[in-house]
Design a protein around this motif. Structure first.
Motif, PDB file in Angstrom:
ATOM      1  N   ASN A   7      19.177  -6.925 -37.165  1.00 58.30           N
ATOM      2  CA  ASN A   7      19.695  -7.571 -38.672  1.00 58.30           C
ATOM      3  C   ASN A   7      20.622  -8.775 -38.096  1.00 58.30           C
ATOM      4  OD1 ASN A   7      21.588  -8.294 -40.406  1.00 58.30           O
ATOM      5  ND2 ASN A   7      21.995  -6.219 -41.297  1.00 58.30           N
ATOM      6  N   PRO A   8      19.957 -10.123 -38.609  1.00 62.14           N
ATOM      7  CA  PRO A   8      20.597 -11.131 -38.261  1.00 62.14           C
ATOM      8  C   PRO A   8      22.252 -11.393 -38.291  1.00 62.14           C
ATOM      9  CG  PRO A   8      19.271 -11.717 -39.991  1.00 62.14           C
ATOM     10  CD  PRO A   8      19.144 -10.150 -39.735  1.00 62.14           C
ATOM     11  N   ASN A   9      22.429 -10.690 -39.093  1.00 59.58           N
ATOM     12  CA  ASN A   9      23.908 -10.731 -39.596  1.00 59.58           C
ATOM     13  C   ASN A   9      24.935  -9.907 -38.495  1.00 59.58           C
ATOM     14  OD1 ASN A   9      23.554 -12.230 -42.091  1.00 59.58           O
ATOM     15  ND2 ASN A   9      23.247 -10.096 -43.066  1.00 59.58           N
ATOM     16  N   HIS A  10      24.308  -9.248 -37.541  1.00 60.27           N
ATOM     17  CA  HIS A  10      25.058  -8.657 -36.541  1.00 60.27           C
ATOM     18  C   HIS A  10      25.174  -9.559 -35.357  1.00 60.27           C
ATOM     19  CE1 HIS A  10      24.046  -5.051 -39.041  1.00 60.27           C
ATOM     20  NE2 HIS A  10      25.272  -4.778 -38.690  1.00 60.27           N
ATOM     21  N   ARG A  11      26.176  -9.443 -34.528  1.00 58.11           N
ATOM     22  CA  ARG A  11      26.468 -10.186 -33.386  1.00 58.11           C
ATOM     23  C   ARG A  11      25.543  -9.535 -32.100  1.00 58.11           C
ATOM     24  NH1 ARG A  11      32.644 -10.620 -34.668  1.00 58.11           N
ATOM     25  NH2 ARG A  11      32.531 -11.973 -36.316  1.00 58.11           N
ATOM     26  N   VAL A  12      25.345 -10.524 -30.961  1.00 59.61           N
ATOM     27  CA  VAL A  12      24.869  -9.871 -29.887  1.00 59.61           C
ATOM     28  C   VAL A  12      25.871  -8.817 -29.309  1.00 59.61           C
ATOM     29  CG1 VAL A  12      24.292 -10.606 -27.493  1.00 59.61           C
ATOM     30  CG2 VAL A  12      23.665 -12.055 -29.312  1.00 59.61           C
ATOM     31  N   LEU A  13      25.297  -7.931 -28.690  1.00 52.57           N
ATOM     32  CA  LEU A  13      25.818  -6.881 -27.937  1.00 52.57           C
ATOM     33  C   LEU A  13      25.419  -6.682 -26.428  1.00 52.57           C
ATOM     34  CD1 LEU A  13      27.677  -4.281 -28.510  1.00 52.57           C
ATOM     35  CD2 LEU A  13      25.652  -2.947 -28.915  1.00 52.57           C
ATOM     36  N   TYR A  14      26.359  -6.927 -25.531  1.00 55.17           N
ATOM     37  CA  TYR A  14      26.106  -6.734 -24.164  1.00 55.17           C
ATOM     38  C   TYR A  14      26.183  -5.018 -23.878  1.00 55.17           C
ATOM     39  CZ  TYR A  14      26.004 -11.532 -23.740  1.00 55.17           C
ATOM     40  OH  TYR A  14      25.705 -12.962 -23.900  1.00 55.17           O
ATOM     41  N   ASN A  27      29.990 -17.269 -31.522  1.00 55.86           N
ATOM     42  CA  ASN A  27      29.557 -18.216 -30.276  1.00 55.86           C
ATOM     43  C   ASN A  27      28.921 -17.460 -28.946  1.00 55.86           C
ATOM     44  OD1 ASN A  27      31.590 -17.091 -28.860  1.00 55.86           O
ATOM     45  ND2 ASN A  27      32.853 -19.368 -29.228  1.00 55.86           N
ATOM     46  N   GLY A  28      28.773 -16.104 -29.074  1.00 53.68           N
ATOM     47  CA  GLY A  28      28.243 -15.497 -27.914  1.00 53.68           C
ATOM     48  C   GLY A  28      29.357 -14.922 -26.932  1.00 53.68           C
TER      49      GLY A  28
END
Length: 121
Positions: A7-14, A27-28
């Motif tokens: 889903n593009p509305n979710h942020r990146v997860l490490y 911003n990551g």
């Protein structure tokens, strides 16, 4: 290793191979430190209680959030750089929850508001 949700509305997860993970700001940049499941749950509990202090006040939420963090920082005897829920340990989360449950943080916020009303500048 970064994990990009479908889903593009979710942020990146490490996420680490051990299962620890941390979300990111738009911003990551990481929201905090890597956390395993017990630490993630402890941080969520602090946020659940803490966020009520500044989201329910209305008005300038940035200012209200700063005031809430200042009171939490004072109650926990932490520096500004160290007082971020995303960096807390489980023990710090437990301490924060206890301070929020007993009203210590709220009392410090009220005292600060009274001080500012008496001495505006």
């Amino acid at each position: 290793m970064p994990f990009k949700p479908a889903n593009p509305n979710h942020r990146v997860l490490y996420r680490c191979r051990c299962g620890a993970s941390v979300g990111t700001h738009p911003n990551g940049h990481p929201l905090g430190t890597l956390a395993d499941e017990p630490l993630r749950e402890a941080r969520k509990e602090v946020h659940r209680r803490f966020d009520k202090l500044w989201t329910m006040r209305g008005g300038d939420y940035q200012s209200a959030r700063r005031q809430a963090y200042r009171a939490l920082r004072m109650a926990m005897s932490l520096s500004e750089a160290r007082c971020h829920i995303g960096q807390f340990t489980v023990a710090q989360c437990e301490q924060a929850v206890a301070l929020l449950e007993t009203g210590v943080v709220q009392a410090l916020m009220k005292a600060e508001r009274r001080r500012r009303q008496r001495h505006p500048h």
